[in-house]
Design an enzyme around this catalytic site. Structure first.
Site, PDB file in Angstrom:
ATOM      1  N   ALA A  79      77.940  86.255  45.395  1.00 21.71           N
ATOM      2  CA  ALA A  79      77.962  87.714  45.526  1.00 21.71           C
ATOM      3  C   ALA A  79      79.058  88.140  46.484  1.00 21.71           C
ATOM      4  CB  ALA A  79      76.603  88.228  46.008  1.00 21.71           C
ATOM      5  N   ASP A  80      79.514  89.364  46.297  1.00 23.40           N
ATOM      6  CA  ASP A  80      80.499  89.943  47.203  1.00 23.40           C
ATOM      7  C   ASP A  80      80.262  91.443  47.280  1.00 23.40           C
ATOM      8  OD1 ASP A  80      83.104  89.398  48.774  1.00 23.40           O
ATOM      9  OD2 ASP A  80      83.577  91.173  47.574  1.00 23.40           O
ATOM     10  N   THR A  81      80.405  92.000  48.479  1.00 25.88           N
ATOM     11  CA  THR A  81      80.157  93.427  48.698  1.00 25.88           C
ATOM     12  C   THR A  81      81.367  94.083  49.336  1.00 25.88           C
ATOM     13  OG1 THR A  81      77.775  93.021  48.996  1.00 25.88           O
ATOM     14  CG2 THR A  81      78.641  95.108  49.834  1.00 25.88           C
ATOM     15  N   GLY A 102      79.171  92.716  43.692  1.00 23.08           N
ATOM     16  CA  GLY A 102      79.299  91.906  42.491  1.00 23.08           C
ATOM     17  C   GLY A 102      78.340  90.735  42.571  1.00 23.08           C
ATOM     18  N   LYS A 140      83.223  82.784  44.220  1.00 17.30           N
ATOM     19  CA  LYS A 140      82.288  82.193  45.178  1.00 17.30           C
ATOM     20  C   LYS A 140      81.255  81.322  44.466  1.00 17.30           C
ATOM     21  CE  LYS A 140      82.668  85.803  48.723  1.00 17.30           C
ATOM     22  NZ  LYS A 140      81.954  86.880  49.461  1.00 17.30           N
TER      23      LYS A 140
END
Length: 222
Positions: A82-84, A119, A60
């Site tokens: 970011a990634d969740t 992340g 991303k």
């Protein structure tokens, strides 16, 4: 024209459409520009949760960087991706595709402990990049089927990993948590602030930027 205040003469660019991540950054006093970062979120079989969120966050951030540079952004500006994900019994739960899947996720989470991984990736156009991950344990109370259906009817689960939002009505589903609350919301701000500081970006050393027609330029500094 939008006037943006940021530290160190550089701009912070959030490569995310998430209103929750924007809210968390704003609450800490950061100014930033948002860009879209459309990437495939399909994960390979057997990947660990930490590797999954770090990899997606980096993709991303890189997509956001490409978009930013194509619109005239500086190579020194910092792009944050970011990634969740939610992990229950070693199974990764993403965003529910529909109400039926949301119901299945919430039923599985009821009365259980799950783990929220986010992340975080930072990149710039000069080739610098890093990524890390933060994990928070969340303990759900036992839910009735009626409670689950009532929560789904609010529409809140639709765009959230694990089908709930701890900062909203979904907070009533949680008994307690251990770790970073902002991580569960979508961006571990303790970690983000520490890493941005390492990259030389804080709330001091202010420079004034103007963004006109998507093209940033420094107007002056104090």
């Amino acid at each position: 024209m939008v006037t943006i205040w940021l530290g160190s003469g550089r701009m912070l660019v959030l490569a995310s459409a998430s209103p929750r991540r924007a809210m968390l950054l704003e609450a800490e006093g950061f100014s930033f520009i948002r860009v879209e970062a459309d990437v495939s979120e399909v994960l390979p079989q057997g990947i660990s949760p930490e590797s999954a969120v770090k990899g997606l966050a980096l993709r991303k951030a890189q997509a956001g960087l490409n978009r930013w540079l194509n619109h005239g952004g500086s190579r020194e500006d910092i792009i944050l991706g970011a990634d969740t994900i939610v992990v229950l019994n070693q199974q990764i739960l993403g965003k529910p595709r529909d109400e039926e899947e949301a119901e299945a996720m919430l039923t599985a989470l009821s009365g259980q402990t799950h783990y929220v991984y986010t992340g975080v990736a930072l990149v710039n156009g000069a080739g610098r990049q890093e990524c890390g991950a933060v994990c928070t344990a969340v303990f759900f109370r036992s839910l009735t089927h009626e409670e689950i259906l009532e929560y789904i009817a609010t529409g809140e689960p639709v765009d959230k990993a694990g089908a709930y939002g701890i900062q909203g009505l979904g907070g009533h589903l949680v008994d307690h948590y251990e770790g970073s609350l902002s991580n569960v919301i979508g961006l571990p701000m303790e970690y983000v602030k520490e890493r941005l500081s390492v990259w030389g970006m804080g709330l001091g050393d202010i420079a004034l930027h103007e963004v006109k027609d998507g093209l940033p330029s420094v107007k002056g500094s104090t």
